[in-house]
Motif scaffolding. Structure first.
Motif, PDB file in Angstrom:
ATOM      1  N   MET A 179     -18.291   0.895  23.525  1.00  0.00           N
ATOM      2  CA  MET A 179     -17.262   1.916  23.304  1.00  0.00           C
ATOM      3  C   MET A 179     -16.675   1.800  21.900  1.00  0.00           C
ATOM      4  SD  MET A 179     -17.017   4.006  25.833  1.00  0.00           S
ATOM      5  CE  MET A 179     -15.541   4.824  25.219  1.00  0.00           C
ATOM      6  N   CYS A 180     -16.563   0.600  21.396  1.00  0.00           N
ATOM      7  CA  CYS A 180     -16.039   0.411  20.039  1.00  0.00           C
ATOM      8  C   CYS A 180     -16.938   1.105  19.021  1.00  0.00           C
ATOM      9  CB  CYS A 180     -15.915  -1.079  19.732  1.00  0.00           C
ATOM     10  SG  CYS A 180     -14.940  -1.442  18.257  1.00  0.00           S
ATOM     11  N   GLY A 181     -18.273   0.950  19.183  1.00  0.00           N
ATOM     12  CA  GLY A 181     -19.200   1.647  18.300  1.00  0.00           C
ATOM     13  C   GLY A 181     -19.080   3.151  18.414  1.00  0.00           C
ATOM     14  N   LEU A 182     -18.903   3.647  19.636  1.00  0.00           N
ATOM     15  CA  LEU A 182     -18.763   5.085  19.867  1.00  0.00           C
ATOM     16  C   LEU A 182     -17.477   5.624  19.240  1.00  0.00           C
ATOM     17  CD1 LEU A 182     -19.578   7.731  21.300  1.00  0.00           C
ATOM     18  CD2 LEU A 182     -18.398   6.884  23.324  1.00  0.00           C
ATOM     19  N   LEU A 183     -16.359   4.969  19.497  1.00  0.00           N
ATOM     20  CA  LEU A 183     -15.069   5.442  18.992  1.00  0.00           C
ATOM     21  C   LEU A 183     -15.022   5.414  17.475  1.00  0.00           C
ATOM     22  CD1 LEU A 183     -12.749   3.619  21.556  1.00  0.00           C
ATOM     23  CD2 LEU A 183     -13.437   6.013  21.601  1.00  0.00           C
ATOM     24  N   ALA A 184     -15.524   4.316  16.897  1.00  0.00           N
ATOM     25  CA  ALA A 184     -15.525   4.209  15.431  1.00  0.00           C
ATOM     26  C   ALA A 184     -16.415   5.291  14.828  1.00  0.00           C
ATOM     27  CB  ALA A 184     -15.999   2.819  15.015  1.00  0.00           C
ATOM     28  N   GLY A 185     -17.579   5.524  15.449  1.00  0.00           N
ATOM     29  CA  GLY A 185     -18.502   6.521  14.928  1.00  0.00           C
ATOM     30  C   GLY A 185     -17.963   7.931  15.015  1.00  0.00           C
ATOM     31  N   CYS A 186     -17.160   8.214  16.028  1.00  0.00           N
ATOM     32  CA  CYS A 186     -16.595   9.555  16.218  1.00  0.00           C
ATOM     33  C   CYS A 186     -15.262   9.736  15.509  1.00  0.00           C
ATOM     34  CB  CYS A 186     -16.403   9.834  17.712  1.00  0.00           C
ATOM     35  SG  CYS A 186     -17.942  10.044  18.630  1.00  0.00           S
ATOM     36  N   GLY A 187     -14.716   8.666  14.948  1.00  0.00           N
ATOM     37  CA  GLY A 187     -13.411   8.754  14.300  1.00  0.00           C
ATOM     38  C   GLY A 187     -12.287   8.981  15.282  1.00  0.00           C
ATOM     39  N   ILE A 188     -12.363   8.350  16.435  1.00  0.00           N
ATOM     40  CA  ILE A 188     -11.377   8.526  17.500  1.00  0.00           C
ATOM     41  C   ILE A 188     -10.381   7.372  17.478  1.00  0.00           C
ATOM     42  CG2 ILE A 188     -11.066   8.589  20.012  1.00  0.00           C
ATOM     43  CD1 ILE A 188     -13.857   9.910  20.148  1.00  0.00           C
ATOM     44  N   GLU A 189      -9.112   7.703  17.605  1.00  0.00           N
ATOM     45  CA  GLU A 189      -8.065   6.692  17.611  1.00  0.00           C
ATOM     46  C   GLU A 189      -7.830   6.213  19.046  1.00  0.00           C
ATOM     47  OE1 GLU A 189      -3.425   6.691  16.385  1.00  0.00           O
ATOM     48  OE2 GLU A 189      -4.882   7.149  14.790  1.00  0.00           O
ATOM     49  N   ALA A 190      -7.905   4.891  19.255  1.00  0.00           N
ATOM     50  CA  ALA A 190      -7.728   4.345  20.600  1.00  0.00           C
ATOM     51  C   ALA A 190      -7.527   2.840  20.503  1.00  0.00           C
ATOM     52  CB  ALA A 190      -8.943   4.653  21.470  1.00  0.00           C
ATOM     53  N   VAL A 191      -7.085   2.266  21.619  1.00  0.00           N
ATOM     54  CA  VAL A 191      -7.002   0.818  21.782  1.00  0.00           C
ATOM     55  C   VAL A 191      -7.916   0.443  22.936  1.00  0.00           C
ATOM     56  CG1 VAL A 191      -5.521  -1.134  22.394  1.00  0.00           C
ATOM     57  CG2 VAL A 191      -4.652   0.663  20.890  1.00  0.00           C
ATOM     58  N   ILE A 192      -8.767  -0.560  22.730  1.00  0.00           N
ATOM     59  CA  ILE A 192      -9.623  -1.071  23.797  1.00  0.00           C
ATOM     60  C   ILE A 192      -9.043  -2.390  24.283  1.00  0.00           C
ATOM     61  CG2 ILE A 192     -11.915  -1.903  24.423  1.00  0.00           C
ATOM     62  CD1 ILE A 192     -13.075  -0.081  22.302  1.00  0.00           C
ATOM     63  N   ASP A 193      -8.738  -2.436  25.567  1.00  0.00           N
ATOM     64  CA  ASP A 193      -8.167  -3.643  26.165  1.00  0.00           C
ATOM     65  C   ASP A 193      -9.013  -4.048  27.369  1.00  0.00           C
ATOM     66  OD1 ASP A 193      -6.474  -5.782  26.535  1.00  0.00           O
ATOM     67  OD2 ASP A 193      -4.652  -4.581  26.723  1.00  0.00           O
ATOM     68  N   GLY A 194      -8.651  -5.151  28.003  1.00  0.00           N
ATOM     69  CA  GLY A 194      -9.387  -5.615  29.168  1.00  0.00           C
ATOM     70  C   GLY A 194      -8.646  -6.716  29.885  1.00  0.00           C
ATOM     71  N   ASP A 195      -9.322  -7.373  30.821  1.00  0.00           N
ATOM     72  CA  ASP A 195      -8.658  -8.395  31.621  1.00  0.00           C
ATOM     73  C   ASP A 195      -8.580  -9.726  30.867  1.00  0.00           C
ATOM     74  OD1 ASP A 195     -11.163  -9.584  31.828  1.00  0.00           O
ATOM     75  OD2 ASP A 195     -11.425  -9.145  33.957  1.00  0.00           O
ATOM     76  N   TYR A 196      -8.026 -10.731  31.545  1.00  0.00           N
ATOM     77  CA  TYR A 196      -7.794 -12.031  30.909  1.00  0.00           C
ATOM     78  C   TYR A 196      -9.096 -12.636  30.392  1.00  0.00           C
ATOM     79  CZ  TYR A 196      -6.746 -17.025  30.552  1.00  0.00           C
ATOM     80  OH  TYR A 196      -6.635 -18.324  30.112  1.00  0.00           O
ATOM     81  N   SER A 197     -10.154 -12.527  31.173  1.00  0.00           N
ATOM     82  CA  SER A 197     -11.437 -13.101  30.770  1.00  0.00           C
ATOM     83  C   SER A 197     -11.993 -12.396  29.540  1.00  0.00           C
ATOM     84  CB  SER A 197     -12.432 -13.004  31.932  1.00  0.00           C
ATOM     85  OG  SER A 197     -13.727 -13.399  31.524  1.00  0.00           O
ATOM     86  N   LEU A 198     -11.962 -11.080  29.534  1.00  0.00           N
ATOM     87  CA  LEU A 198     -12.502 -10.328  28.402  1.00  0.00           C
ATOM     88  C   LEU A 198     -11.698 -10.589  27.129  1.00  0.00           C
ATOM     89  CD1 LEU A 198     -14.694  -8.325  27.561  1.00  0.00           C
ATOM     90  CD2 LEU A 198     -13.141  -6.470  28.137  1.00  0.00           C
ATOM     91  N   ARG A 199     -10.409 -10.840  27.276  1.00  0.00           N
ATOM     92  CA  ARG A 199      -9.567 -11.107  26.100  1.00  0.00           C
ATOM     93  C   ARG A 199      -9.937 -12.415  25.400  1.00  0.00           C
ATOM     94  NH1 ARG A 199      -3.364  -9.245  26.340  1.00  0.00           N
ATOM     95  NH2 ARG A 199      -3.700  -7.027  26.735  1.00  0.00           N
ATOM     96  N   LYS A 200     -10.734 -13.256  26.041  1.00  0.00           N
ATOM     97  CA  LYS A 200     -11.151 -14.514  25.426  1.00  0.00           C
ATOM     98  C   LYS A 200     -12.492 -14.401  24.711  1.00  0.00           C
ATOM     99  CE  LYS A 200     -10.930 -16.977  29.205  1.00  0.00           C
ATOM    100  NZ  LYS A 200     -10.992 -18.173  30.099  1.00  0.00           N
ATOM    101  N   ARG A 201     -13.165 -13.283  24.863  1.00  0.00           N
ATOM    102  CA  ARG A 201     -14.523 -13.175  24.326  1.00  0.00           C
ATOM    103  C   ARG A 201     -14.518 -12.684  22.879  1.00  0.00           C
ATOM    104  NH1 ARG A 201     -18.155 -10.516  29.023  1.00  0.00           N
ATOM    105  NH2 ARG A 201     -19.799 -11.098  27.541  1.00  0.00           N
ATOM    106  N   PRO A 202     -15.444 -13.157  22.047  1.00  0.00           N
ATOM    107  CA  PRO A 202     -15.404 -12.859  20.606  1.00  0.00           C
ATOM    108  C   PRO A 202     -15.787 -11.417  20.292  1.00  0.00           C
ATOM    109  CG  PRO A 202     -17.382 -14.103  21.158  1.00  0.00           C
ATOM    110  CD  PRO A 202     -16.558 -14.058  22.410  1.00  0.00           C
TER     111      PRO A 202
END
Length: 432
Positions: A100-123
């Motif tokens: 989704m980050c690649g999609l949003l950046a490519g489309c020039g869309i403003e957003a925040v991508i968040d997730g759960d505790y486990s995902l917040r630890k991933r690089p």
């Protein structure tokens, strides 16, 4: 929820089919919706990870309706996605967040991508860096989610040599590259899953693949109906259960047999497994067929680091199988396991030790001294909230004449919502 597992003392002969492959399902939603139009995705999996992607695409303005075992998608096309989204919840899904980050950046869309505790630890620096080189404006704290994506000028294609072997990172760059000006080329060190390349090719995009080099540029694509073959990563656990059980055989139909996903099967063959598989058809560039697996006596082997990217999700299961094989099994170059839903190196080691099995390991290397035997003690398994750890050690329980207890079983809903139904072919199961 905990599950108590104990093997059935009976001959098992089963024919199985699985819900659609999770990796392809993510891409069917994200890449498929780049084109304006309507299409159907058949055999769509209802795992939590895929639902995270589905909900993100809905926020972009894509209409998605469930119809039986499939979904109907009506997309306005990437040019008409909503331009400001607020926060997108990727849940536990690294694939959702990175693609989704690649999609949003490519489309020039403003957003925040968040997730759960486990995902917040991933690089996430591994996608922030190349996308920023293309002109994206992405900010985060310590290169972790939440990721804040700002509107920016259209992206410019780049040539990028992958510093780590990651299909998610590669896919993020290729999606952004499809939406950018000019060519984008990604050069891999070792082959990783190629579902993104196959999806773009199936939709008619201008993509060129030469060995480990993939080039893409903006081109016309058309919405297309898709059938998603059964998930071979989910099937891996039932294949293992059949190999470890006495007097058992299973046949799995309509299963994904992508060349870079069936390395798991090829490794099992090297270990002496009684397995047969055959490709019978191709859907949207993806190979599909059947697998037959029977009770087997396995032997230890060495698995080199260049193969690891193709079996990264199956290593916990292979480690368990290695523990019941004759001789030593060596895994090289497994450092990426530290950055999954759990540190899978530590999780595998702790649970093998809890079962009384032998191994040694470091951040990049694991050796398991196996023995073809049955266990006879009550074993408590820690899932660490990681679906693949829970599922791998559930498969191990067919080799324990006593009870195996796995904690936090609900974490398996991330990828395999009806796993207990499948394991009930081999095991008596109670929940508590």
């Amino acid at each position: 929820m905990k599950v108590k597992l104990q093997p059935k003392n009976q001959t098992i002969k089963s024919m199985l089919e699985f819900k659609g492959d999770k990796s392809i399902a993510h891409r069917a939603l994200i890449i498929g919706a780049l084109a304006k139009g309507k299409y159907k995705i058949s055999n769509f999996p209802d795992s939590m990870d895929c639902l995270s992607t589905l909900n993100c695409m809905r926020k972009l303005g894509v209409n998605i309706d469930y119809r039986g075992s499939g979904i109907l998608v009506s997309s306005p096309g990437y040019e008409n996605f909503k331009s400001s989204l607020g926060t997108l919840d990727a849940g536990n899904s690294g694939t959702t967040a990175r693609l989704m980050c690649g999609l949003l950046a490519g489309c020039g869309i403003e957003a925040v991508i968040d997730g759960d505790y486990s995902l917040r630890k991933r690089p996430m620096g591994r996608i922030i860096q190349p996308l920023s080189q293309m002109g994206a404006q992405i900010s985060s704290e310590n290169s972790r989610i939440p990721l804040s994506i700002k509107k920016a000028n259209p992206l410019i294609g780049i040539n990028y040599e992958m510093p780590v072997d990651s299909a998610q990172v590669k896919s993020s760059i290729l999606i952004a590259g499809f939406l950018a000006h000019g060519h984008t080329t990604v050069l891999e060190k070792n082959f990783t899953r190629d579902h993104t390349e196959k999806m773009f090719k199936a939709l008619g995009s201008d993509i060129e693949i030469v060995d480990k080099s993939i080039s893409i540029k903006k081109s016309n694509i058309k919405a297309k109906d898709m059938y998603i073959p059964g998930d071979i990563s989910s099937a891996a656990f039932l294949i293992a259960a059949a190999l470890l059980s006495k007097d058992s055989s299973i046949r799995i139909n309509n299963i994904l047999l992508n060349k870079r996903r069936r390395k798991y099967l090829d490794i099992l063959l090297l270990m002496g497994a009684d397995i047969e598989y055959k490709v019978s058809d191709i859907y949207n560039e993806e190979e599909i067929g059947y697998i037959e697996a029977k009770s087997s006596s396995l032997k230890g082997i060495s698995i080199s680091k260049d193969i690891i990217p193709s079996i990264i999700d199956e290593i916990p299961m292979l480690a368990v199988l290695a523990a019941f094989s004759s001789g030593k099994t060596v895994f090289e170059g497994i450092q990426e396991l530290k950055y999954k839903e759990s540190n899978r190196i530590e999780a595998v080691a702790e649970n093998l030790k809890a079962a009384g099995l032998c191994l040694s390991y470091s951040d990049e290397h694991m050796e398991i001294i196996g023995e073809n035997k049955f266990l006879e003690k009550e074993i408590h398994i820690k899932s660490f909230g990681d679906h693949r750890i829970a599922l791998a050690f559930a498969a191990m329980s067919v080799r324990n004449k006593n009870i195996t207890i796995v904690d936090n079983w609900e974490c398996t809903n991330i990828s395999f919502t009806d796993s207990l139904k499948y394991f009930s072919e081999f095991l008596n199961i109670t929940t508590c």
